[in-house]
Design a protein around this motif. Sequence first.
Motif, PDB file in Angstrom:
ATOM      1  N   MET A   1       0.831  -1.197   0.000  1.00  0.00           N
ATOM      2  CA  MET A   1       0.000   0.000   0.000  1.00  0.00           C
ATOM      3  C   MET A   1       0.873   1.257   0.000  1.00  0.00           C
ATOM      4  O   MET A   1       1.935   1.284   0.630  1.00  0.00           O
ATOM      5  N   ALA A   2       0.461   2.292  -0.699  1.00  0.00           N
ATOM      6  CA  ALA A   2       1.225   3.529  -0.783  1.00  0.00           C
ATOM      7  C   ALA A   2       1.231   4.248   0.563  1.00  0.00           C
ATOM      8  O   ALA A   2       0.321   4.085   1.381  1.00  0.00           O
ATOM      9  N   PHE A   3       2.267   5.075   0.779  1.00  0.00           N
ATOM     10  CA  PHE A   3       2.378   5.855   2.012  1.00  0.00           C
ATOM     11  C   PHE A   3       1.931   7.275   1.709  1.00  0.00           C
ATOM     12  O   PHE A   3       2.477   7.937   0.818  1.00  0.00           O
ATOM     13  N   ASN A   4       0.935   7.751   2.454  1.00  0.00           N
ATOM     14  CA  ASN A   4       0.359   9.074   2.205  1.00  0.00           C
ATOM     15  C   ASN A   4       0.565  10.015   3.385  1.00  0.00           C
ATOM     16  O   ASN A   4       0.429   9.617   4.543  1.00  0.00           O
ATOM     17  N   ILE A   5       0.875  11.266   3.062  1.00  0.00           N
ATOM     18  CA  ILE A   5       1.021  12.320   4.067  1.00  0.00           C
ATOM     19  C   ILE A   5       0.013  13.417   3.747  1.00  0.00           C
ATOM     20  O   ILE A   5      -0.019  13.930   2.617  1.00  0.00           O
ATOM     21  N   ALA A   6      -0.821  13.758   4.708  1.00  0.00           N
ATOM     22  CA  ALA A   6      -1.842  14.792   4.528  1.00  0.00           C
ATOM     23  C   ALA A   6      -1.482  16.020   5.346  1.00  0.00           C
ATOM     24  O   ALA A   6      -1.202  15.913   6.546  1.00  0.00           O
ATOM     25  N   CYS A 133     -11.194  14.402   5.163  1.00  0.00           N
ATOM     26  CA  CYS A 133     -12.152  13.963   4.141  1.00  0.00           C
ATOM     27  C   CYS A 133     -11.504  13.195   2.993  1.00  0.00           C
ATOM     28  O   CYS A 133     -11.903  12.078   2.684  1.00  0.00           O
ATOM     29  N   VAL A 134     -10.505  13.792   2.347  1.00  0.00           N
ATOM     30  CA  VAL A 134      -9.938  13.195   1.135  1.00  0.00           C
ATOM     31  C   VAL A 134      -9.161  11.918   1.439  1.00  0.00           C
ATOM     32  O   VAL A 134      -9.380  10.880   0.816  1.00  0.00           O
ATOM     33  N   LEU A 135      -8.242  12.003   2.406  1.00  0.00           N
ATOM     34  CA  LEU A 135      -7.402  10.851   2.754  1.00  0.00           C
ATOM     35  C   LEU A 135      -7.481  10.562   4.262  1.00  0.00           C
ATOM     36  O   LEU A 135      -6.496  10.700   4.988  1.00  0.00           O
ATOM     37  N   PRO A 136      -8.649  10.145   4.736  1.00  0.00           N
ATOM     38  CA  PRO A 136      -8.786   9.889   6.176  1.00  0.00           C
ATOM     39  C   PRO A 136      -7.899   8.748   6.667  1.00  0.00           C
ATOM     40  O   PRO A 136      -7.648   8.647   7.868  1.00  0.00           O
ATOM     41  N   LYS A 194      -8.635  14.370  14.179  1.00  0.00           N
ATOM     42  CA  LYS A 194      -8.386  13.910  15.546  1.00  0.00           C
ATOM     43  C   LYS A 194      -6.986  13.309  15.707  1.00  0.00           C
ATOM     44  O   LYS A 194      -6.369  13.434  16.760  1.00  0.00           O
ATOM     45  N   ASP A 195      -6.503  12.647  14.656  1.00  0.00           N
ATOM     46  CA  ASP A 195      -5.195  11.993  14.741  1.00  0.00           C
ATOM     47  C   ASP A 195      -4.088  12.782  14.041  1.00  0.00           C
ATOM     48  O   ASP A 195      -3.009  12.248  13.759  1.00  0.00           O
TER      49      ASP A 195
END
Length: 222
Positions: A1-6, A133-136, A194-195
């Motif tokens: 799975m890809a690693f995402n940073i928001a 919303c987009v990448l919870p 929250k996180d």
Amino acid sequence: MAFNIAIDGPAGAGKSTIAREVARQLSYIYVDTGAMYRAMALYFLRAGISADDEAAISAGCEQITVSLATENGEQQVYLNGENVNGFIRTEEVGKMTSAISVYAPVRAKLTQLQREMAYTTDLIMDGRDIGTCVLPQAQVKIYLTASVLTRGKRRFLELQGKGEPCSLEEICKDIEKRDHRDMTREISPLKQAKDAVLVDSSDMTVEEVVERILNIVKEKQT
């Protein structure tokens, strides 16, 4: 799975500057969500669709594809296959972008495209509602903020550098109004997930903020 940073936060907090540098150091893709909204706004302007014609805008969303690519180290934005980097930074496009971004079909269209990118690609994405919303499910969430005065001074110096007349007091008032609008809008309001880790850049340099976020990423990856 890809690693995402928001990265979320109010206007003028330095999200784009920070996100670009973090992406560069991690060799991740940087997704400028604002540029994607601007590309959609350009489509509607070219089509002669009024900003208050919600029905036409909703229907037009079905005719739009927005994609991103990195060429020579710079992000390029494509609207239905056309590179529109040279057309999306005008004042006219900016005003149209602000107007159409309140419509649910526009946000739904781009949220879908952004999630598709995030599913297969290690990336960093900044905006107002990325972590909420987009990448919870993003592995790292940052809420990047700064005081109104700090953000106002940054904007003031930027405009001064361009030779544009400006007032620090008026800039700060505009920032407060935009914060209120972003935080109270009905669809996807700006708020800290929250996180998400709160990072206040008021008294930090760009390098310090980048280092802080890189350390957070490293902690998550170990």
